[in-house]
Write a protein that holds these residues in place. Structure first.
Motif, PDB file in Angstrom:
ATOM      1  N   ILE A 188       0.852  -1.184   0.000  1.00 15.94           N
ATOM      2  CA  ILE A 188       0.000   0.000   0.000  1.00 15.94           C
ATOM      3  C   ILE A 188       0.889   1.236   0.000  1.00 15.94           C
ATOM      4  N   LEU A 189       0.585   2.182  -0.913  1.00 14.08           N
ATOM      5  CA  LEU A 189       1.316   3.432  -0.996  1.00 14.08           C
ATOM      6  C   LEU A 189       0.389   4.575  -0.599  1.00 14.08           C
ATOM      7  N   ASP A 190       0.813   5.358   0.390  1.00 14.89           N
ATOM      8  CA  ASP A 190       0.087   6.556   0.814  1.00 14.89           C
ATOM      9  C   ASP A 190       0.869   7.770   0.369  1.00 14.89           C
ATOM     10  N   GLY A 191       0.212   8.646  -0.432  1.00 19.69           N
ATOM     11  CA  GLY A 191       0.898   9.796  -0.989  1.00 19.69           C
ATOM     12  C   GLY A 191       0.259  11.114  -0.642  1.00 19.69           C
ATOM     13  N   PRO A 192       0.717  12.191  -1.255  1.00 19.00           N
ATOM     14  CA  PRO A 192       0.203  13.528  -0.946  1.00 19.00           C
ATOM     15  C   PRO A 192      -1.234  13.701  -1.427  1.00 19.00           C
ATOM     16  N   GLY A 193      -1.967  14.550  -0.704  1.00 14.77           N
ATOM     17  CA  GLY A 193      -3.328  14.847  -1.107  1.00 14.77           C
ATOM     18  C   GLY A 193      -4.260  13.663  -1.053  1.00 14.77           C
ATOM     19  N   GLY A 194      -3.955  12.691  -0.191  1.00 16.44           N
ATOM     20  CA  GLY A 194      -4.813  11.522  -0.086  1.00 16.44           C
ATOM     21  C   GLY A 194      -4.604  10.488  -1.168  1.00 16.44           C
ATOM     22  N   ALA A 195      -3.520  10.620  -1.957  1.00 18.76           N
ATOM     23  CA  ALA A 195      -3.228   9.615  -2.987  1.00 18.76           C
ATOM     24  C   ALA A 195      -3.031   8.259  -2.335  1.00 18.76           C
ATOM     25  N   PHE A 196      -3.666   7.229  -2.884  1.00 20.79           N
ATOM     26  CA  PHE A 196      -3.658   5.891  -2.271  1.00 20.79           C
ATOM     27  C   PHE A 196      -3.555   4.861  -3.394  1.00 20.79           C
ATOM     28  N   ILE A 197      -2.572   3.965  -3.279  1.00 22.23           N
ATOM     29  CA  ILE A 197      -2.329   2.977  -4.335  1.00 22.23           C
ATOM     30  C   ILE A 197      -2.209   1.603  -3.710  1.00 22.23           C
ATOM     31  N   ASN A 198      -2.907   0.620  -4.272  1.00 22.08           N
ATOM     32  CA  ASN A 198      -2.733  -0.789  -3.935  1.00 22.08           C
ATOM     33  C   ASN A 198      -1.882  -1.443  -5.015  1.00 22.08           C
ATOM     34  N   ALA A 199      -0.722  -1.960  -4.651  1.00 25.93           N
ATOM     35  CA  ALA A 199       0.141  -2.612  -5.630  1.00 25.93           C
ATOM     36  C   ALA A 199      -0.373  -4.007  -5.951  1.00 25.93           C
ATOM     37  N   SER A 200      -0.083  -4.471  -7.151  1.00 23.12           N
ATOM     38  CA  SER A 200      -0.419  -5.834  -7.561  1.00 23.12           C
ATOM     39  C   SER A 200       0.729  -6.765  -7.200  1.00 23.12           C
ATOM     40  N   SER A 201       0.400  -7.988  -6.791  1.00 25.14           N
ATOM     41  CA  SER A 201       1.413  -8.945  -6.357  1.00 25.14           C
ATOM     42  C   SER A 201       1.316 -10.224  -7.184  1.00 25.14           C
ATOM     43  N   LEU A 202       2.470 -10.728  -7.610  1.00 23.87           N
ATOM     44  CA  LEU A 202       2.548 -11.959  -8.388  1.00 23.87           C
ATOM     45  C   LEU A 202       3.572 -12.889  -7.756  1.00 23.87           C
ATOM     46  N   ASP A 203       3.148 -14.111  -7.428  1.00 24.61           N
ATOM     47  CA  ASP A 203       4.042 -15.129  -6.880  1.00 24.61           C
ATOM     48  C   ASP A 203       4.811 -15.760  -8.032  1.00 24.61           C
ATOM     49  N   ASN A 204       6.138 -15.599  -8.034  1.00 25.64           N
ATOM     50  CA  ASN A 204       6.965 -16.185  -9.102  1.00 25.64           C
ATOM     51  C   ASN A 204       7.196 -17.678  -8.921  1.00 25.64           C
ATOM     52  N   LEU A 205       6.709 -18.242  -7.809  1.00 28.41           N
ATOM     53  CA  LEU A 205       6.822 -19.673  -7.506  1.00 28.41           C
ATOM     54  C   LEU A 205       8.263 -20.113  -7.263  1.00 28.41           C
ATOM     55  N   ASP A 206       9.151 -19.154  -7.020  1.00 22.88           N
ATOM     56  CA  ASP A 206      10.546 -19.482  -6.738  1.00 22.88           C
ATOM     57  C   ASP A 206      11.018 -18.832  -5.437  1.00 22.88           C
ATOM     58  N   GLY A 207      10.059 -18.510  -4.570  1.00 21.45           N
ATOM     59  CA  GLY A 207      10.391 -17.848  -3.324  1.00 21.45           C
ATOM     60  C   GLY A 207      10.344 -16.338  -3.412  1.00 21.45           C
ATOM     61  N   LYS A 208      10.129 -15.813  -4.621  1.00 23.63           N
ATOM     62  CA  LYS A 208      10.084 -14.366  -4.817  1.00 23.63           C
ATOM     63  C   LYS A 208       8.693 -13.936  -5.275  1.00 23.63           C
ATOM     64  N   HIS A 209       8.328 -12.718  -4.880  1.00 27.04           N
ATOM     65  CA  HIS A 209       7.075 -12.107  -5.311  1.00 27.04           C
ATOM     66  C   HIS A 209       7.400 -10.798  -6.028  1.00 27.04           C
ATOM     67  N   ARG A 210       6.717 -10.559  -7.139  1.00 31.10           N
ATOM     68  CA  ARG A 210       6.907  -9.315  -7.899  1.00 31.10           C
ATOM     69  C   ARG A 210       5.709  -8.408  -7.653  1.00 31.10           C
ATOM     70  N   LEU A 211       5.979  -7.216  -7.129  1.00 28.77           N
ATOM     71  CA  LEU A 211       4.920  -6.266  -6.830  1.00 28.77           C
ATOM     72  C   LEU A 211       5.040  -5.061  -7.757  1.00 28.77           C
ATOM     73  N   THR A 212       3.942  -4.663  -8.363  1.00 27.12           N
ATOM     74  CA  THR A 212       3.937  -3.572  -9.329  1.00 27.12           C
ATOM     75  C   THR A 212       2.906  -2.520  -8.929  1.00 27.12           C
ATOM     76  N   TYR A 213       3.155  -1.271  -9.312  1.00 23.41           N
ATOM     77  CA  TYR A 213       2.235  -0.171  -9.041  1.00 23.41           C
ATOM     78  C   TYR A 213       2.474   0.940 -10.057  1.00 23.41           C
ATOM     79  N   ARG A 214       1.545   1.886 -10.122  1.00 20.67           N
ATOM     80  CA  ARG A 214       1.644   3.022 -11.041  1.00 20.67           C
ATOM     81  C   ARG A 214       1.077   4.253 -10.347  1.00 20.67           C
ATOM     82  N   ALA A 215       1.924   5.235 -10.116  1.00 16.86           N
ATOM     83  CA  ALA A 215       1.513   6.462  -9.440  1.00 16.86           C
ATOM     84  C   ALA A 215       1.190   7.546 -10.454  1.00 16.86           C
ATOM     85  N   THR A 216       0.216   8.374 -10.140  1.00 20.73           N
ATOM     86  CA  THR A 216      -0.166   9.493 -11.011  1.00 20.73           C
ATOM     87  C   THR A 216       0.031  10.844 -10.337  1.00 20.73           C
TER      88      THR A 216
END
Length: 282
Positions: A188-216
């Protein structure tokens, strides 16, 4: 002892922080199975591949009666097992069975590939059993969110409008790096002016997770990475989101002098300091 042998799953595979068991069958010099019990202690010596360092476990204490309560579900490490950062040792117990059989349970904390040496200790004499050297793989335990780590520049800096990605490496409670699927992370990203972002999460099945987001919205953010409300290491963290490259189509111009520029004007010459341009019709 050289005629004795070991068998069981625990000879080849185990999980960090959990008990693994194999059995020993005692034989005499003519390979006859001993029908009477033996009070000999056993020694396990673990050598980690690619390191060449021997780490020897103290002789497993001999038990004549029921199994220790420590053989049950492990919620805390028994005596002799370290729980700290990158600990790499263990402990073991032996239990006398029927018809010359003994059961050995051991717990190890460091994951990896080892060679285990099994010896029988009778008084001051230590002897290796017939198949007393075998390869063991210690797998990491389940994910410990508090030990897991985020990596990648997108965990601290980002650019507006771009899809950013960082990685979470899962680790167990002994800080062993996991290499299989497991757990689910939210960011979860909390930004200025109430900006709020939920990142997407992907299990790579190798012990790692890739999390992505896009801020405006550019500015200072706080990022939290969690599983069921439990934070990973270095979470929450500060993040800076910068503006993207200039977009002329989004430019605006304001100010009184601009209203004096007619459709046919090519160049606007600003007035000298302390003067005002002539008003239309004057």
């Amino acid at each position: 002892p050289q005629a004795s042998s070991a068998s069981g799953v625990g000879m080849t595979i185990a999980t960090a922080g959990e008990w693994a068991t194999f059995q020993m069958v005692a034989r005499d010099n003519f390979f006859n199975i001993q029908t009477q019990g033996t009070s000999s202690d056993f020694i396990l010596k673990m050598t980690k591949f690619f390191r060449g360092t021997d780490v020897q476990v103290p002789a497993c204490p001999f038990k004549t009666a029921g199994a220790s309560a420590a053989w049950g579900a492990v919620t805390s490490a028994p005596d002799g097992v370290l729980m700290g950062s990158k600990s790499d040792n263990g402990t073991c117990y032996s239990l006398l069975g029927a018809n010359g059989t003994s059961y050995i349970s051991y717990m190890w904390t460091g994951s990896g590939n080892y060679q285990m040496h099994v010896q029988i200790k009778d008084g001051d004499v230590e002897s290796t059993i017939s198949n007393g050297e075998f390869d063991v793989t210690i797998h990491p335990s389940f994910t410990d969110t508090k030990m897991s780590l985020a990596s990648g520049s997108a965990y601290s800096i980002a650019t507006v409008g771009l899809t950013m990605a960082f990685t979470v490496q899962t680790r167990d409670r002994f800080e062993n790096v996991r290499d299989t699927r497991g757990s689910a992370f939210t960011a979860i990203l909390d930004g200025p002016g109430g900006a709020f972002i939920n990142a997407s999460s992907l299990d790579n099945l190798d012990g790692k997770h890739r999390l992505t987001y896009r801020a405006t919205v550019s500015g200072a953010y706080s990022i939290k990475v969690m599983t069921d409300g439990v934070h990973i290491q270095s979470s929450p963290a500060n993040m800076s989101v910068s503006a993207t490259t200039p977009n002329p189509a989004a430019f605006t111009a304001v100010g009184y002098p601009l209203s004096l520029v007619g459709p046919a004007s090519r160049v606007f010459h600003p007035p000298l300091p302390g003067t005002l341009p002539p008003r239309p019709g004057s």
